[in-house]
Design an enzyme around this catalytic site. Sequence first.
Site, PDB file in Angstrom:
ATOM      1  N   GLY A   1     -48.809  -7.083  21.386  1.00  0.00           N
ATOM      2  CA  GLY A   1     -49.875  -6.641  22.278  1.00  0.00           C
ATOM      3  C   GLY A   1     -51.229  -6.639  21.599  1.00  0.00           C
TER       4      GLY A   1
ATOM      5  N   GLY B   1     -52.232  -5.373  24.980  1.00  0.00           N
ATOM      6  CA  GLY B   1     -51.782  -6.481  25.811  1.00  0.00           C
ATOM      7  C   GLY B   1     -50.403  -6.344  26.402  1.00  0.00           C
ATOM      8  CG  ASP B   2     -46.937  -5.232  24.116  1.00  0.00           C
ATOM      9  OD1 ASP B   2     -46.124  -6.160  24.203  1.00  0.00           O
ATOM     10  OD2 ASP B   2     -47.446  -4.871  23.051  1.00  0.00           O
ATOM     11  CB  ALA B   3     -49.368  -1.729  29.249  1.00  0.00           C
TER      12      ALA B   3
ATOM     13  N   GLY C   1     -47.173  -6.828  31.244  1.00  0.00           N
ATOM     14  CA  GLY C   1     -46.088  -6.367  32.097  1.00  0.00           C
ATOM     15  C   GLY C   1     -46.513  -6.130  33.530  1.00  0.00           C
TER      16      GLY C   1
END
Length: 811
Positions: free
Chosen positions: A534, A562-564, A567
């Site tokens: 992320g 960046g991960d959330a 998703g």
Amino acid sequence: MGALSHLRIVEIGSAAAASYCARLFADFGAAVHKIEPPQGDPLRRTAPLTPKGQSAWFAFLNFNKSSVALDAGSAARLTELIENCDILIDGRAVDAADCPVLDLAALKQRHPGLIHVDVSWFGPDGPYAKFEATDSTIRALTGLVKLVGPVEGPPAHAPDFQTGIFAGLWGFIAAASSVLGRMQDGHGRTSALSIFESSIAVTEYIMFESFTRGDIMRRIGVNRFWPTFPVGIYETKQGWLGVTTVTPAQWRAFCEMLELYDLRDDATLFMGVDRLQRMEEIESKFIPKLKQRTAQEWFAEGLKRKIPIVPVPDIGDLIGDAEKNSRGAIVPIAIGDETGFTAGSMQRLTGTPPRRGGAVPAIGEGQRATSRSSDVAVRAPAIEPGDLKRLPLEGVRVIDFSMGWAGPICTRTLADLGADVIKIEATQYPDWWRGVDRRPAYVLEQMYEKSVRYCIMNRNKRGITLDLTRPQGLQLAKRLLADADLVVDNYSVEVLPKLGLGYEVLSELNPRIVMMSMSAFGAGSIHRDCRAYGSTLEQGSGLPSVVGDANGPPVMSHTAFGDAVGGLNGCAAVLTALIHARLTGKGQFIDLAQIECMMPFAAPWIVAHSIDGKAPVKHGNRHPDFVPHGCFPCAGSDNWIVVAVSGDAMWPKLCRVLGRADWAADETLGSAAGRRSIEGEIEAAIANWSSTRTPDDAMGALQAAGVAAGVARLPIELLKDPHLHARGFIQEIDRAFIGRHPQPSMPFRENGAPFEIRSAPPTLGEHNREILAGMLGLSDVEIDQLAREGIIGTEMLMEEQLVKEKKRAAG
């Protein structure tokens, strides 16, 4: 015809979240009617501005919509438009923008299929419900400010625009899932969306890392973050380089690349949390090395060594990126007679792709409203009493190959909304958020079942194990996929195709299946093999180039932003594809590039720079439109509050709190431009006032007076936040190996009630027998044989067991 071209949307009020939600529908062909007053949406005057005074932020939020200008007396016309739409996106609780008064209850009674998304800062109830807010005060309260910036002095916060994008994505998820639900039960759901709760998707990971490790997280410097090191942005011979090292192998490879063998061989630096204790020493050795080559040269070297490093672009680099233009991540935009570029749709459906760019409507400009479509999505069946309790995605089956954060938050959201999500792991390679430690003590004590971060991403799912490298495991997976609606993975792009589970194979097996690959750069990217986290995605997004002080370096605003984001964009993409599949029976492949999903956060500067060619102005903690605006000290150690005067009517309210009647009476200070001349003096007065009060007392006093303010909280403090508890956002569940522990919930309520956490996250292989016997019809004898052969199981393999497995597989 886009995937959503059968839908008609009406957007009312002035809220960035509502506008972005509606734009996501417009991207796929929905007819969006934006209602604004004759003088225009107030967001049309938001900085940054183009040379001709057009708002770059408004442009990004509103291209491909129709504008309908209505004065306060046009209630009948507005009612008619809503009666002929599918979805009402309602931002009036943020800013009514002179919207005509509506009798929504009567309207819904006449139009029971109407889907309504009601956006507000904090939701309609709870201790904060009446609070004034801005993007920055929300981010302060959600733990997105306090951990960023230098150790000494105030925390540094990113410019505005983030909460509108997060809440807009969540609003789209609420509305699109309701479209799918309405296809089943005819019920038009109402979703009350909290912008505050929407942004917690980013901080929930750190919240629960703190919960697990104890309250140890503190601000440790610009581009430094718990719980690992190095994760940051560093200067090279030419350009800036984003660096992330998480695993021991990545740290060793990074040291070898820089020929720092003493660091590589130091056993006390094996884990990132250990390296945090020696940051200055480690940086003093590798920063001079990085300055010997350019960012692009290091990137090429990192690709060979599988190290998550990436050049940090400025806004001009993004606009000129040929691949991002060819993929539609950068698209053309017209604002009157000005033309430029902006961030396009990140939901890259390949069968029904989104529009590539478009025009921003002038006030009142757009297509004339027509009669309702006779599409099957509108002609829904009559509502049965029992249907009112259905979750919107009941009946949708998802096969979940995702691991970590980005993929699991996508599938967790689908599960929260009622989908049957079957998570597939292997005893050889379980979800890496269970832990990557293969040493006997870790495995034998079943520590892989005690990871809270795994648990928060995998509730409401069922879980099985299958060794996909063996024919029996692969065939069982195919049998599950033959009857599924959706398959999601966030592996490297080649993993599933090499196993024989690529889209070409699955679409032959099941033509209606939707498959989404959530790689870092995209399945067709020249950088498809680049390793990323992320943090890498934020580093490569352009956002750091506009964060921080005017003469400072690019600044990261989160350890794993960046991960959330990836998703939530993935969830929006699959809902769009599922709507299309439900209407047509045709599935498709979604090539989601997570790095592109970060680009909307830099979109206003992309628009402005593409037109005027000027470097974006970095304001630090100040604001281009709001004066005053900043982060101010409170009583005690490292306590802060964000204060923002978001409109001229708020200024005299602040003056009363500060005891400065003279400022309130001074007409020259009645505008933000006038206050700018004494901004430093105003800031000093706020700091003098706030420094004698606790953060919560200061926030209470300011909010009581009608001034936007938010305590700069640590993520762990959200677990005790009174508003989140009052609204049922923080829920407790009981799970084997962990016991009772808190979980965050959904940021929107459906018809007034929070979404319940229905089941605890699965233990490894918990539902093997239930699914293999109940769904695939295997006998107990067959299931026991699979377990003996190691194709299924319920215990993670230790390193020596894994080595034996690899030797067996090699023959």
